[in-house]
Motif scaffolding. Structure first.
Motif, short mmCIF file in Angstrom:
data_model
loop_
_atom_site.label_atom_id
_atom_site.label_comp_id
_atom_site.label_asym_id
_atom_site.label_seq_id
_atom_site.Cartn_x
_atom_site.Cartn_y
_atom_site.Cartn_z
N VAL A 106 0.85 -1.23 -0.05
CA VAL A 106 0.06 0.03 -0.05
C VAL A 106 0.82 1.38 -0.10
O VAL A 106 0.58 2.25 -0.68
N GLU A 107 2.11 1.24 0.69
CA GLU A 107 2.98 2.44 0.74
C GLU A 107 3.35 2.68 -0.65
O GLU A 107 3.35 3.84 -1.10
N VAL A 108 3.75 1.70 -1.49
CA VAL A 108 4.21 1.97 -2.65
C VAL A 108 3.22 2.21 -3.46
O VAL A 108 3.45 3.32 -4.38
N ARG A 109 2.01 1.74 -3.46
CA ARG A 109 1.00 1.97 -4.70
C ARG A 109 0.14 3.50 -4.25
O ARG A 109 0.19 4.31 -5.06
N TYR A 110 0.23 3.65 -2.90
CA TYR A 110 -0.80 4.91 -2.81
C TYR A 110 0.07 6.01 -1.76
O TYR A 110 -0.64 7.03 -1.51
N GLY A 111 1.04 5.41 -1.08
CA GLY A 111 1.66 6.44 -0.28
C GLY A 111 2.87 7.08 -0.64
O GLY A 111 3.24 7.53 -1.79
N THR A 112 4.02 7.04 0.29
CA THR A 112 5.24 7.82 0.03
C THR A 112 6.29 6.92 -0.52
O THR A 112 7.30 7.39 -0.61
N GLY A 113 6.02 5.69 -0.74
CA GLY A 113 6.99 4.81 -1.05
C GLY A 113 7.32 3.96 -0.06
O GLY A 113 6.77 4.17 1.04
N LEU A 114 8.17 2.97 -0.25
CA LEU A 114 8.65 2.06 0.54
C LEU A 114 9.63 2.88 1.70
O LEU A 114 10.49 3.29 1.43
N ILE A 115 8.99 2.52 2.92
CA ILE A 115 9.71 3.10 4.11
C ILE A 115 9.84 1.89 5.09
O ILE A 115 9.23 1.26 5.27
N GLY A 116 11.28 2.12 5.45
CA GLY A 116 11.65 1.11 6.72
C GLY A 116 12.11 -0.26 6.43
O GLY A 116 12.50 -1.03 7.35
N VAL A 117 11.87 -0.52 5.19
CA VAL A 117 12.31 -2.03 4.79
C VAL A 117 12.98 -1.91 3.25
O VAL A 117 12.41 -0.88 2.70
N THR A 118 13.73 -2.84 2.91
CA THR A 118 14.29 -2.87 1.54
C THR A 118 13.41 -3.61 0.79
O THR A 118 12.68 -4.46 1.32
#
Length: 142
Positions: free
Chosen positions: A109-121
């Motif tokens: 969801v972060e990648v699709r709708y939010g700020t992009g991938l955060i906190g993990v690789t």
């Protein structure tokens, strides 16, 4: 049990995973979305092969919120008006992988709708998908 439906989910699981690997090689965070959908298709395959969803009685023996129809849910999160969603069914049937599945969903969801991938690789999201897939495969559900 619908083996035809399960086989279709298994085939889509493999396609999504392969696409994720290809995107990850280029460092593309959208690989996370593919890894999530690979895990999603794996759990949908498992729902169709899990004998605990063959009858209402067997499903309710696991959790009172489940029914045989739970294998056909097609929305992620449950709601009181429509019952449990896929994430809930995973929690009830496969608690060992529920945390990984939920985290992978959130990262997608972060990648699709939010700020992009955060906190993990991206590699860590692949590991989450691998854990979900391995658990279900180990249960003979893939």
């Amino acid at each position: 049990m619908s083996e035809t439906v399960a086989a279709g989910h298994k085939a889509e699981q493999a396609k999504a995973y392969t696409t994720g690997v290809l995107l990850a090689r280029g460092g593309n965070e959208w690989a996370t979305v593919c890894f999530f959908y690979s895990a999603y298709r794996a759990v949908r395959c498992a729902f169709n092969r899990d004998p605990r969803l063959d009858s209402d009685a067997a499903a309710r023996a696991v959790d009172s919120n489940l029914s045989a129809g739970s294998r056909h849910v097609n929305f992620h999160n449950g709601h009181p008006n429509r019952g449990p969603g896929v994430n809930d069914v995973v929690r009830y049937l496969y608690p060992k992988i529920w945390t990984q599945y939920e985290l992978l969903h959130a990262k997608s969801v972060e990648v699709r709708y939010g700020t992009g991938l955060i906190g993990v690789t991206v590699d860590q999201t692949r590991e989450l998908a691998d854990a979900v897939i391995a658990e279900l495969d180990g249960r003979g559900l893939l």
